[in-house]
Design an enzyme around this catalytic site. Structure first.
Site, PDB file in Angstrom:
ATOM      1  N   CYS A  33       0.838  -1.195   0.000  1.00 55.25           N
ATOM      2  CA  CYS A  33       0.000   0.000   0.000  1.00 55.25           C
ATOM      3  C   CYS A  33       0.879   1.254   0.000  1.00 55.25           C
ATOM      4  CB  CYS A  33      -0.969  -0.052   1.169  1.00 55.25           C
ATOM      5  SG  CYS A  33      -2.372   1.080   1.011  1.00 55.25           S
TER       6      CYS A  33
ATOM      7  N   HIS B 255      -3.357  -5.949   0.848  1.00 58.82           N
ATOM      8  CA  HIS B 255      -2.698  -6.136   2.142  1.00 58.82           C
ATOM      9  C   HIS B 255      -2.587  -7.618   2.515  1.00 58.82           C
ATOM     10  CE1 HIS B 255      -2.597  -1.950   3.781  1.00 58.82           C
ATOM     11  NE2 HIS B 255      -3.527  -1.770   2.847  1.00 58.82           N
TER      12      HIS B 255
ATOM     13  N   GLU C 182      -0.797  -8.837   4.895  1.00 61.77           N
ATOM     14  CA  GLU C 182      -0.733  -8.932   6.363  1.00 61.77           C
ATOM     15  C   GLU C 182      -2.109  -8.907   7.010  1.00 61.77           C
ATOM     16  OE1 GLU C 182      -1.253  -4.559   5.839  1.00 61.77           O
ATOM     17  OE2 GLU C 182      -0.291  -6.177   4.726  1.00 61.77           O
TER      18      GLU C 182
END
Length: 272
Positions: free
Chosen positions: A105, A232, A234
């Site tokens: 990002c 994302h 994560e």
């Protein structure tokens, strides 16, 4: 003495995903430190003590002056205390040593605006950017992604597709000219693309949440060791992170964890 993969996650100036990224590195088997950018600029921490650099997402510098532009200038030009070099010199040494960098990002935006991606000619020249979504609003949704299996990207080896969330207002990938795009495609550096339900790259909203050219969601450099993506990973480390975890039979580990596991395996094999 047992050798350990050491990961560093940069925080500060508006990042807010550093703890999730650090946890992903931990689950993948790395020893990880969250380090404020000031610790690097003051010389208290040196990148060369690590193998895996993570540039986390968030709202870096409030996204003023365009996504991550202020942060990119800081890394390119701010000197390290006690040295005549800027932090980018340390970063180039880190990359030259064969180590890994992943930007998610805002981190992807940083890599692009610093010229570290795609770096087709090896210089720090910016040839592409990430700008406002076509929807002209912040997008928070899950996306189907397809992987170019011919890509040299270290992080996506063995993967064909992913399902990950995006959370951004400026995620539209565009290039300076068509020649840059052609080189990215020809060299299989367009690692990850937004896909429709049929598994095909798409420009259609909302499957493509931002209108990125050629449906590009992530790219790597020619070595495959520097990787940037808007989704994302994560944010999907465990099955309970999936939006339909109560309605579908899912593996215990989330898809995003595989990117970090690939990174750790590469480092264990190539650098330790």
């Amino acid at each position: 003495m047992e050798k350990t993969v050491r990961a560093i996650v940069i925080s500060g100036n508006g990042t807010n995903c550093e703890r999730e990224v650090a946890y992903a590195c931990h689950l993948a088997g790395a020893a990880v430190d969250i380090v404020h950018i000031a610790e690097l600029l003051t010389g208290r921490v040196n990148l060369n003590d690590y193998h895996f650099l993570n540039l986390a997402g968030g709202f870096l510098d409030g996204d003023d002056l365009g996504s991550a532009k202020a942060g990119a200038n800081r890394l390119l030009h701010a000197p390290v205390a006690g040295s005549s070099d800027s932090l980018v010199t340390q970063l180039q040494q880190f990359i030259g040593a064969g180590k890994l960098v992943m930007g998610v990002c805002n981190g992807f935006q940083l890599l692009v605006k610093m010229g570290l991606l795609p770096a087709l000619d090896g210089d720090l020249d910016q040839t592409c950017t990430l700008t406002h979504n076509d929807s002209d609003r912040f997008e928070d949704r899950w996306c189907q992604l397809i992987i170019d299996t011919a890509s040299p990207c270290v992080f996506t080896q063995g993967l064909n597709n992913l399902y990950l969330p995006v959370r951004h207002g400026e995620g539209k990938f565009i290039v300076a000219d068509e020649e840059v795009l052609q080189q990215l495609e020809d060299r299989h550096l367009t690692v990850m693309k937004y896909a429709n339900d049929q598994g095909q790259p798409t420009q259609d909203y909302p499957a493509n949440p931002n209108g990125s050219v050629a449906a590009i969601a992530g790219i790597c450099d020619q070595s495959g060791r520097i990787f940037g993506l808007m989704p994302h990973p994560e944010a999907y480390l465990h099955r309970t992170h999936h939006p339909r975890w109560t309605r579908e039979e899912l593996p215990e580990a989330g898809m995003g964890l595989m990117l970090y596991q690939n990174a750790v395996r590469f480092i264990e094999k190539q650098l330790l």
